[in-house]
Design a protein around this motif. Sequence first.
Motif, PDB file in Angstrom:
ATOM      1  N   GLN A  84       0.830  -1.207   0.000  1.00  0.00           N
ATOM      2  CA  GLN A  84       0.000   0.000   0.000  1.00  0.00           C
ATOM      3  C   GLN A  84       0.865   1.257   0.000  1.00  0.00           C
ATOM      4  N   THR A  85       1.986   1.213   0.752  1.00  0.00           N
ATOM      5  CA  THR A  85       2.905   2.342   0.795  1.00  0.00           C
ATOM      6  C   THR A  85       3.521   2.592  -0.574  1.00  0.00           C
ATOM      7  N   SER A  86       3.901   1.510  -1.261  1.00  0.00           N
ATOM      8  CA  SER A  86       4.478   1.632  -2.593  1.00  0.00           C
ATOM      9  C   SER A  86       3.474   2.230  -3.571  1.00  0.00           C
ATOM     10  N   SER A  87       2.228   1.795  -3.484  1.00  0.00           N
ATOM     11  CA  SER A  87       1.173   2.321  -4.356  1.00  0.00           C
ATOM     12  C   SER A  87       0.936   3.802  -4.088  1.00  0.00           C
ATOM     13  N   SER A  88       0.966   4.172  -2.810  1.00  0.00           N
ATOM     14  CA  SER A  88       0.768   5.575  -2.440  1.00  0.00           C
ATOM     15  C   SER A  88       1.902   6.445  -2.949  1.00  0.00           C
ATOM     16  N   THR A  89       3.138   5.904  -2.876  1.00  0.00           N
ATOM     17  CA  THR A  89       4.302   6.653  -3.363  1.00  0.00           C
ATOM     18  C   THR A  89       4.228   6.860  -4.871  1.00  0.00           C
ATOM     19  N   LEU A  90       3.833   5.800  -5.600  1.00  0.00           N
ATOM     20  CA  LEU A  90       3.702   5.901  -7.053  1.00  0.00           C
ATOM     21  C   LEU A  90       2.625   6.920  -7.430  1.00  0.00           C
ATOM     22  N   LYS A  91       1.532   6.912  -6.701  1.00  0.00           N
ATOM     23  CA  LYS A  91       0.447   7.853  -6.976  1.00  0.00           C
ATOM     24  C   LYS A  91       0.899   9.281  -6.744  1.00  0.00           C
ATOM     25  N   ARG A  92       1.610   9.494  -5.652  1.00  0.00           N
ATOM     26  CA  ARG A  92       2.106  10.833  -5.339  1.00  0.00           C
ATOM     27  C   ARG A  92       3.111  11.292  -6.398  1.00  0.00           C
ATOM     28  N   THR A  93       4.009  10.381  -6.813  1.00  0.00           N
ATOM     29  CA  THR A  93       4.997  10.720  -7.842  1.00  0.00           C
ATOM     30  C   THR A  93       4.313  11.084  -9.150  1.00  0.00           C
ATOM     31  N   ALA A  94       3.280  10.305  -9.510  1.00  0.00           N
ATOM     32  CA  ALA A  94       2.539  10.585 -10.742  1.00  0.00           C
ATOM     33  C   ALA A  94       1.853  11.944 -10.683  1.00  0.00           C
ATOM     34  N   LEU A  95       1.303  12.283  -9.522  1.00  0.00           N
ATOM     35  CA  LEU A  95       0.632  13.581  -9.367  1.00  0.00           C
ATOM     36  C   LEU A  95       1.617  14.740  -9.480  1.00  0.00           C
ATOM     37  N   ILE A  96       2.856  14.510  -9.034  1.00  0.00           N
ATOM     38  CA  ILE A  96       3.876  15.556  -9.120  1.00  0.00           C
ATOM     39  C   ILE A  96       4.357  15.732 -10.557  1.00  0.00           C
ATOM     40  N   ILE A  97       4.544  14.605 -11.255  1.00  0.00           N
ATOM     41  CA  ILE A  97       5.092  14.650 -12.613  1.00  0.00           C
ATOM     42  C   ILE A  97       4.051  15.088 -13.640  1.00  0.00           C
ATOM     43  N   ALA A  98       2.793  14.719 -13.422  1.00  0.00           N
ATOM     44  CA  ALA A  98       1.735  14.946 -14.419  1.00  0.00           C
ATOM     45  C   ALA A  98       1.620  16.398 -14.890  1.00  0.00           C
ATOM     46  N   PRO A  99       1.617  17.391 -13.984  1.00  0.00           N
ATOM     47  CA  PRO A  99       1.477  18.777 -14.467  1.00  0.00           C
ATOM     48  C   PRO A  99       2.596  19.201 -15.405  1.00  0.00           C
ATOM     49  N   TRP A 100       3.829  18.718 -15.118  1.00  0.00           N
ATOM     50  CA  TRP A 100       4.963  19.084 -15.967  1.00  0.00           C
ATOM     51  C   TRP A 100       4.840  18.449 -17.356  1.00  0.00           C
ATOM     52  N   LEU A 101       4.359  17.206 -17.377  1.00  0.00           N
ATOM     53  CA  LEU A 101       4.144  16.554 -18.674  1.00  0.00           C
ATOM     54  C   LEU A 101       3.054  17.273 -19.467  1.00  0.00           C
ATOM     55  N   LEU A 102       2.025  17.736 -18.768  1.00  0.00           N
ATOM     56  CA  LEU A 102       0.954  18.484 -19.438  1.00  0.00           C
ATOM     57  C   LEU A 102       1.481  19.789 -20.018  1.00  0.00           C
ATOM     58  N   ILE A 103       2.343  20.457 -19.269  1.00  0.00           N
ATOM     59  CA  ILE A 103       2.915  21.716 -19.756  1.00  0.00           C
ATOM     60  C   ILE A 103       3.753  21.476 -21.013  1.00  0.00           C
ATOM     61  N   VAL A 104       4.601  20.433 -20.965  1.00  0.00           N
ATOM     62  CA  VAL A 104       5.436  20.120 -22.130  1.00  0.00           C
ATOM     63  C   VAL A 104       4.562  19.732 -23.324  1.00  0.00           C
ATOM     64  N   GLY A 105       3.512  18.936 -23.048  1.00  0.00           N
ATOM     65  CA  GLY A 105       2.600  18.551 -24.118  1.00  0.00           C
ATOM     66  C   GLY A 105       1.889  19.749 -24.724  1.00  0.00           C
ATOM     67  N   PHE A 106       1.452  20.665 -23.866  1.00  0.00           N
ATOM     68  CA  PHE A 106       0.804  21.885 -24.360  1.00  0.00           C
ATOM     69  C   PHE A 106       1.779  22.717 -25.178  1.00  0.00           C
ATOM     70  N   TRP A 107       3.019  22.765 -24.721  1.00  0.00           N
ATOM     71  CA  TRP A 107       4.072  23.518 -25.411  1.00  0.00           C
ATOM     72  C   TRP A 107       4.269  22.973 -26.841  1.00  0.00           C
ATOM     73  N   TYR A 108       4.417  21.648 -26.946  1.00  0.00           N
ATOM     74  CA  TYR A 108       4.550  21.032 -28.270  1.00  0.00           C
ATOM     75  C   TYR A 108       3.288  21.260 -29.107  1.00  0.00           C
ATOM     76  N   GLY A 109       2.130  21.121 -28.449  1.00  0.00           N
ATOM     77  CA  GLY A 109       0.874  21.278 -29.163  1.00  0.00           C
ATOM     78  C   GLY A 109       0.685  22.685 -29.699  1.00  0.00           C
ATOM     79  N   LEU A 110       1.048  23.676 -28.900  1.00  0.00           N
ATOM     80  CA  LEU A 110       0.932  25.067 -29.335  1.00  0.00           C
ATOM     81  C   LEU A 110       1.834  25.333 -30.532  1.00  0.00           C
ATOM     82  N   ARG A 111       3.040  24.757 -30.475  1.00  0.00           N
ATOM     83  CA  ARG A 111       3.992  24.966 -31.575  1.00  0.00           C
ATOM     84  C   ARG A 111       3.495  24.315 -32.869  1.00  0.00           C
ATOM     85  N   ALA A 112       2.844  23.156 -32.721  1.00  0.00           N
ATOM     86  CA  ALA A 112       2.390  22.420 -33.903  1.00  0.00           C
ATOM     87  C   ALA A 112       1.030  22.885 -34.413  1.00  0.00           C
TER      88      ALA A 112
END
Length: 256
Positions: free
Chosen positions: A2-30
Amino acid sequence: MQTSSSTLKRTALIIAPWLLIVGFWYGLRASGLVNPALVPAPHLVFAKALELAEGRLWQDIYMSTQRVFIGVTLGVAAAVPVGFCLGWYKGLRTFIDPVINFFRALPPIALIPLVIVYFGIGEVAKTVILFYASFFAGVIVMYEGIAQISPIFIKVSRTLGASDLEIFGKVIIPLTIPHILTAVRVALGVAWATLVASELIAAQQGLGALIQDASSFFQLDIIYVGIICIGLIALLMDLALRAATRRLVAWQDRIA
């Protein structure tokens, strides 16, 4: 598990906004909504950062971080006692509050001509601009926080026989620490936001100088590198302060 699952979820929540920003950046350019020449791709900006890291980038980061650190340290050191007095003495706060808010509203960049006249174009001038921004941001946070401290803590301490010195050392100072740390965090944010303005004063090195030099030659990828570096350093410093805050005011959680 359960601790491992919670850590993965927290890591995903931290990384997700940055991936969205990069995706938006590429999308805007294209998308064609903006000329691709005006929006360098993230991978090109990253490549330029690596290239600059072999040259001036680390020195620019060091100089800007040093300026911000000195400006914030001096600004907060002055803001804490002033903010404490304003928060603790209501009459003084009523008297000086309009003046504080008047100067707080003045953008530091508007003061650059006067700063150059009075302090020249060296490091002192840049420190003065950052000090100004940090001081007024810190004062506001301090006196708003101190003004909200309940008098019941003082009354209970006196009832238990504590002296004025004991009340100040064992009650007031611990209650003030969270507000000091918040003032530092706010002052850091304001100082980094003011950095480029301070480095308008004949700076040869620093992230602000890097951005200004790049703007003169329309080097957009370098401008992006400078902006991202400022944001990353400010974020890392804020995370460090948050960690320090959790340690220094852990007693609040125990009381709660």
